[in-house]
Design a protein around this motif. Structure first.
Motif, mmCIF file in Angstrom:
data_model
loop_
_atom_site.group_PDB
_atom_site.id
_atom_site.type_symbol
_atom_site.label_atom_id
_atom_site.label_comp_id
_atom_site.label_asym_id
_atom_site.label_seq_id
_atom_site.Cartn_x
_atom_site.Cartn_y
_atom_site.Cartn_z
ATOM 1 N N UNK A 23 2.938 12.878 8.656
ATOM 2 C CA UNK A 23 3.741 12.218 7.578
ATOM 3 C C UNK A 23 3.535 12.611 6.407
ATOM 4 N N UNK A 24 4.747 12.291 5.473
ATOM 5 C CA UNK A 24 4.691 12.412 3.847
ATOM 6 C C UNK A 24 4.024 11.100 3.618
ATOM 7 N N UNK A 25 3.452 11.144 2.304
ATOM 8 C CA UNK A 25 2.649 9.979 1.959
ATOM 9 C C UNK A 25 3.217 9.685 0.507
ATOM 10 N N UNK A 26 3.681 8.572 0.384
ATOM 11 C CA UNK A 26 4.187 8.027 -0.929
ATOM 12 C C UNK A 26 3.806 6.787 -1.554
ATOM 13 N N UNK A 27 3.594 6.751 -3.029
ATOM 14 C CA UNK A 27 3.353 5.386 -3.260
ATOM 15 C C UNK A 27 4.259 4.799 -4.281
ATOM 16 N N UNK A 28 4.804 3.717 -4.004
ATOM 17 C CA UNK A 28 5.865 3.111 -4.914
ATOM 18 C C UNK A 28 5.215 1.838 -5.455
ATOM 19 N N UNK A 34 -0.132 2.063 4.578
ATOM 20 C CA UNK A 34 -1.291 2.234 4.962
ATOM 21 C C UNK A 34 -2.161 1.266 4.135
ATOM 22 N N UNK A 78 0.730 -1.179 -0.002
ATOM 23 C CA UNK A 78 0.138 -0.006 -0.214
ATOM 24 C C UNK A 78 1.123 1.104 0.049
ATOM 25 N N UNK A 79 0.286 2.380 0.258
ATOM 26 C CA UNK A 79 0.936 3.681 0.191
ATOM 27 C C UNK A 79 1.802 3.816 1.332
ATOM 28 N N UNK A 80 2.819 4.493 1.223
ATOM 29 C CA UNK A 80 3.955 4.609 2.526
ATOM 30 C C UNK A 80 4.004 5.868 3.204
ATOM 31 N N UNK A 81 3.965 5.879 4.446
ATOM 32 C CA UNK A 81 4.148 7.139 4.959
ATOM 33 C C UNK A 81 5.343 7.129 5.750
#
Lengths: 336, 336
Positions: free
Chosen positions: B56-61, A164, A63-66
């Motif tokens: 937090x920042x949110x990232x999608x890998x 997430x 899932x998305x990463x925080x």
């Protein structure tokens, strides 16, 4: 490459200093047990494909990463005569893991940059490292990377990564008509600081809450699953942090002070010091509880309703029993 | 919560201090332009779903994620009288971005914990922040999060996140029969330090290489695509870092000193100081070049072959022209 005058002269009776262990030895001490708790039990985090020991850790997320970073500095966030090294390590992890929880995410991994004077006892560094791993494992996470360097003061800079299962719970998502609820302690860490500052060590519960915040691990995912509108962890104080939600969401957050019962330990600190329990509850920081907004009827178990979200407004803010709180709302570094 | 005696007394002629800006103001200064370069051009990194401003920042890998952390401390890694704030910020970013490259990954995002004395001029902090963003944007990455705290010395702790398109290039993957190749400078940063330490500012090229390492961005992905066996960035010195590859891969790494031509600037430093150019080339750290092993015939353009990987052995190590190098192989903090 720099002037490497490692100072071994301050060696006392505390066993070897970190100067004698060397950078790589200390990095191994701090990160080498990344896949176990301090007590040696294995922590299996399937997202971690490759732990410490290479140029980077390698993780695989579905899932998305925080991600978030927070540093603790000696004399600013902790004192070595008040807190044990283990407690400092736990706190350094906890303040970051709480930010991951506050997004509605599951903590996965920590990276740690550790800076210290060369004459720091090695045992202090390894106990701190044990504390980091213990706290991480309480949250279901592991330490996957680290760096060690010299500095005048002890400084522990931690980055936390989490995952997430759905959209993040942002500060900007509070909806008019929702209720505000809290999970975790309020005012305990501040009361502990008051006590320690006056040279006392009790009530022990608040002193311990100051030294290691009791983050309600799992509550972030729980809130996200319950459709929380907005969420934040209480690091600067309830009013200050609700203020962030209010401004990001363009709403007024109404806190009902009667919904905040005064615990016995806060009453004891209040009686001894004259600081009102309300001030501790409303403006005390560093507890790293979670405060979130929920649709009425969707507040999860163990969360306590303490107020309501008012209408959208161009003058957002926080009200306590309908009025603006007089006095400081929280704490900032660099400022009174 | 702590004793917040912000010291405004040291205010000099350098404009406002960070004490007067406050924690949140400074965090906004450092992270608020996360999606632009220092010159204001937008940097679009589609993996970044949510930049700074929340817990937090949110990232999608889509692929595996690499992460690393490294801190720079004033007096250990930089001096404010030698380097500008912009250069310090660039270096803090570069040393971390190089670790991402060394895994064969593409840099995506940085998180920055910035600690400084209260009387640090605000301009120093914002220039440092500009440097961080400039360097990040050269690598295709953005700053997605930050923390600011008080400390006695300036300390910049950076975490870098990157993304892999395939398996990571580890230190342990060197194969007998492969060649060793380098991309980037060797010995320049060390020569720059020698020059600065003696009170000189030239040759300018080596001084600049010391202040801001010239990381060969993109070379990590290039090496991974060419099937590199093992890779590392040269932070401690070629021999020291090849030693990590040798031990992790259980091989001997043979370096051919004649394959390392002496650049004019290193020759100049050598002539002026008596330090042999070979010592600078082989043991100088902080250039953050990339060294990797490749199957013969698969060495990518711009990489320079400097040696070969020997047979598997239980006594791994590095040989120069067939012999063990006499003298220090690199540099460690806390030790001579």
């Amino acid at each position: 490459m720099w002037d490497v005058s490692a100072d071994n002269s301050a060696q006392g009776g505390n066993g070897p200093s970190i100067a004698e262990t060397g950078e790589f030895g200390l990095i191994r001490q701090i990160t080498g047990h990344g896949a176990t708790t301090a007590s040696g039990e294995p922590v299996v985090v399937p997202e971690v494909l490759q732990g410490p020991g290479d140029d980077c850790a390698v993780l695989q997320f579905s899932g998305p990463v925080v991600s978030t970073t927070d540093a603790l500095v000696e004399g600013v966030h902790f004192r070595r005569d008040w807190s044990s090294a283990t407690e400092v390590g736990r706190k350094a992890a906890a303040v970051n893991l709480a930010d991951v929880e506050a997004m509605g995410a599951r903590p996965i991994a920590l990276l740690v940059a550790f800076a210290a004077p060369s004459d720091l006892p090695l045992k202090w560094a390894t106990d701190c490292s044990d504390g980091l791993r213990t706290e991480a494992s309480e949250a279901g996470a592991v330490v996957v990377g680290g760096d060690v360097t010299r500095s005048a003061e002890v400084m522990i800079s931690v980055t936390a990564l989490g995952e997430l299962a759905g959209p993040p719970v942002l500060r900007s998502g509070a909806q008019p008509g929702q209720v505000i609820a809290i999970r975790g302690l309020l005012g305990w860490a501040a009361a502990g600081l008051v006590v320690l500052s006056r040279g006392f060590r009790s009530p022990r519960a608040v002193v311990e809450a100051q030294k290691v915040p009791r983050v309600p691990y799992g509550a972030g995912v729980q809130a996200a699953a319950a459709g929380a509108g907005a969420m934040i962890d209480v690091s600067d104080g309830l009013l200050a942090d609700l203020g962030h939600i209010a401004r990001a969401s363009q709403v007024v957050c109404n806190v009902d002070s009667e919904a905040l019962p005064v615990p016995e330990s806060l009453q004891a600190v209040s009686s001894a010091t004259g600081i009102s329990p309300q001030r501790l509850l409303l403006t005390g920081g560093e507890d790293h509880s979670l405060v979130a907004t929920f649709d009425p009827g969707r507040v999860p178990a163990e969360w306590q309703v303490i107020g309501t979200v008012g209408e959208r407004t161009s003058e957002p803010g926080v009200r306590v029993d309908g009025a603006v709180w007089e006095g400081a709302q929280g704490y900032q570094h660099f400022r009174q």
